[in-house]
Structures are given as structure tokens and as C-alpha cells.
Design a protein around this motif. Structure first.
Motif, PDB file in Angstrom:
ATOM      1  N   LEU A 211     -10.274  -9.413 -28.439  1.00 32.43           N
ATOM      2  CA  LEU A 211     -11.128 -10.263 -28.988  1.00 32.43           C
ATOM      3  C   LEU A 211     -10.543 -11.403 -29.044  1.00 32.43           C
ATOM      4  CD1 LEU A 211     -13.386 -10.415 -31.036  1.00 32.43           C
ATOM      5  CD2 LEU A 211     -11.945  -9.685 -32.893  1.00 32.43           C
ATOM      6  N   TRP A 212      -9.152 -11.618 -28.932  1.00 32.26           N
ATOM      7  CA  TRP A 212      -8.430 -13.022 -29.144  1.00 32.26           C
ATOM      8  C   TRP A 212      -8.608 -13.881 -27.672  1.00 32.26           C
ATOM      9  CZ3 TRP A 212      -5.208 -15.981 -26.303  1.00 32.26           C
ATOM     10  CH2 TRP A 212      -4.374 -16.810 -27.245  1.00 32.26           C
ATOM     11  N   LEU A 213      -8.739 -13.213 -26.741  1.00 25.46           N
ATOM     12  CA  LEU A 213      -9.025 -13.535 -25.506  1.00 25.46           C
ATOM     13  C   LEU A 213     -10.583 -13.966 -25.428  1.00 25.46           C
ATOM     14  CD1 LEU A 213      -6.871 -11.355 -23.036  1.00 25.46           C
ATOM     15  CD2 LEU A 213      -6.409 -13.827 -23.360  1.00 25.46           C
ATOM     16  N   THR A 214     -11.496 -13.318 -25.776  1.00 31.87           N
ATOM     17  CA  THR A 214     -12.734 -13.672 -25.871  1.00 31.87           C
ATOM     18  C   THR A 214     -13.096 -14.738 -26.731  1.00 31.87           C
ATOM     19  OG1 THR A 214     -13.337 -11.131 -25.697  1.00 31.87           O
ATOM     20  CG2 THR A 214     -15.090 -12.529 -26.585  1.00 31.87           C
ATOM     21  N   ALA A 215     -12.367 -14.748 -27.899  1.00 29.64           N
ATOM     22  CA  ALA A 215     -12.629 -16.131 -28.718  1.00 29.64           C
ATOM     23  C   ALA A 215     -12.076 -17.288 -28.150  1.00 29.64           C
ATOM     24  CB  ALA A 215     -11.843 -15.789 -30.189  1.00 29.64           C
ATOM     25  N   VAL A 216     -10.801 -17.320 -27.363  1.00 30.05           N
ATOM     26  CA  VAL A 216     -10.528 -18.426 -26.873  1.00 30.05           C
ATOM     27  C   VAL A 216     -11.514 -19.032 -25.746  1.00 30.05           C
ATOM     28  CG1 VAL A 216      -8.724 -19.207 -24.948  1.00 30.05           C
ATOM     29  CG2 VAL A 216      -7.926 -18.047 -27.238  1.00 30.05           C
ATOM     30  N   LEU A 217     -12.025 -17.710 -24.932  1.00 31.66           N
ATOM     31  CA  LEU A 217     -12.967 -18.151 -23.955  1.00 31.66           C
ATOM     32  C   LEU A 217     -14.059 -18.896 -24.629  1.00 31.66           C
ATOM     33  CD1 LEU A 217     -13.770 -17.859 -20.984  1.00 31.66           C
ATOM     34  CD2 LEU A 217     -14.850 -15.991 -21.376  1.00 31.66           C
ATOM     35  N   VAL A 218     -14.649 -18.478 -25.617  1.00 34.22           N
ATOM     36  CA  VAL A 218     -16.153 -18.663 -26.334  1.00 34.22           C
ATOM     37  C   VAL A 218     -15.618 -20.425 -26.697  1.00 34.22           C
ATOM     38  CG1 VAL A 218     -17.584 -18.529 -27.972  1.00 34.22           C
ATOM     39  CG2 VAL A 218     -17.052 -16.758 -26.685  1.00 34.22           C
ATOM     40  N   TYR A 219     -14.611 -20.631 -27.339  1.00 31.38           N
ATOM     41  CA  TYR A 219     -14.053 -21.676 -27.986  1.00 31.38           C
ATOM     42  C   TYR A 219     -13.820 -22.736 -26.631  1.00 31.38           C
ATOM     43  CZ  TYR A 219     -11.594 -25.371 -30.440  1.00 31.38           C
ATOM     44  OH  TYR A 219     -11.128 -26.611 -30.684  1.00 31.38           O
ATOM     45  N   THR A 220     -13.269 -22.076 -25.616  1.00 30.45           N
ATOM     46  CA  THR A 220     -13.229 -23.386 -24.820  1.00 30.45           C
ATOM     47  C   THR A 220     -14.366 -23.744 -23.977  1.00 30.45           C
ATOM     48  OG1 THR A 220     -11.021 -22.146 -23.996  1.00 30.45           O
ATOM     49  CG2 THR A 220     -11.915 -23.516 -22.395  1.00 30.45           C
ATOM     50  N   LEU A 221     -15.298 -22.696 -23.678  1.00 27.50           N
ATOM     51  CA  LEU A 221     -16.572 -22.936 -23.096  1.00 27.50           C
ATOM     52  C   LEU A 221     -17.658 -23.943 -24.072  1.00 27.50           C
ATOM     53  CD1 LEU A 221     -17.565 -19.543 -21.907  1.00 27.50           C
ATOM     54  CD2 LEU A 221     -17.001 -21.629 -20.422  1.00 27.50           C
ATOM     55  N   ALA A 222     -17.548 -23.733 -25.415  1.00 30.13           N
ATOM     56  CA  ALA A 222     -18.036 -24.428 -26.241  1.00 30.13           C
ATOM     57  C   ALA A 222     -17.530 -25.829 -26.337  1.00 30.13           C
ATOM     58  CB  ALA A 222     -18.290 -23.964 -27.965  1.00 30.13           C
ATOM     59  N   LEU A 223     -16.340 -25.954 -26.287  1.00 25.89           N
ATOM     60  CA  LEU A 223     -15.482 -27.263 -26.359  1.00 25.89           C
ATOM     61  C   LEU A 223     -15.963 -27.979 -24.989  1.00 25.89           C
ATOM     62  CD1 LEU A 223     -13.707 -28.869 -27.934  1.00 25.89           C
ATOM     63  CD2 LEU A 223     -11.913 -28.116 -26.697  1.00 25.89           C
TER      64      LEU A 223
END
Length: 84
Positions: free
Chosen positions: A66-78
Motif C-alpha cells: 500500500l505504501w508503494l502504491t500510494a507513492v506510485l499514484v502520487y508520483t503519477l498525479a504529480l
């Protein structure tokens, strides 16, 4: 239409960052509470990329994923916020 896209990207940024912060604190707390030596949990709290590494190693696979998924989604949104 551009305003709707901007609002959607902003909402994703806010939710993914809030999720990342929450999961990071929870994962570091799990590491501090359940893993010896306890300094690893504190180090994972202070150096965020260590949290999922220690988490996977100690068996907290869902929380680390979940931590890695949140980082990935945040990076993509940014990234999307810069592109659009």
C-alpha cells in the motif's frame, strides 16, 4: 473541461499524499512496536524509502505494498499536474 481535470488531479494528489503519510506512520509504528532492533523502525520513519524495504522483510507485505502504491499514484498525479 480544464477545470474539472485540474480538480481531479488535485484531489488525487491530496488523497494519495494523505494515504502515503498515514501508511508511512503506521508502517514505522509497526516496525517500532514489533521488530527488534527498534532503531530500524525509527530509521524507517526518518528515511521514508526504508519503510517498505524493512516492512517487506519483516512480513508486513500488505502495508508495504500500500505504501508503494500510494507513492506510485502520487508520483503519477504529480507528473500529470506538470504535463497538463
Amino acid at each position: 473541461m480544464q477545470h474539472v481535470r485540474d480538480i481531479l488531479i488535485l484531489a488525487i494528489l491530496i488523497v494519495s499524499f494523505a494515504t502515503l503519510l498515514t501508511v508511512h506512520v503506521a508502517l514505522a509504528g509497526l516496525l517500532i512496536a514489533r521488530v527488534r532492533p527498534r532503531w530500524q523502525g525509527l530509521l524507517a520513519f526518518l528515511v521514508p524509502p526504508l519503510a517498505p524495504i524493512y516492512g517487506f522483510r519483516e512480513g508486513f507485505r500488505r502495508t508495504s505494498a500500500l505504501w508503494l502504491t500510494a507513492v506510485l499514484v502520487y508520483t503519477l498525479a504529480l507528473s500529470a499536474s506538470y504535463i497538463f
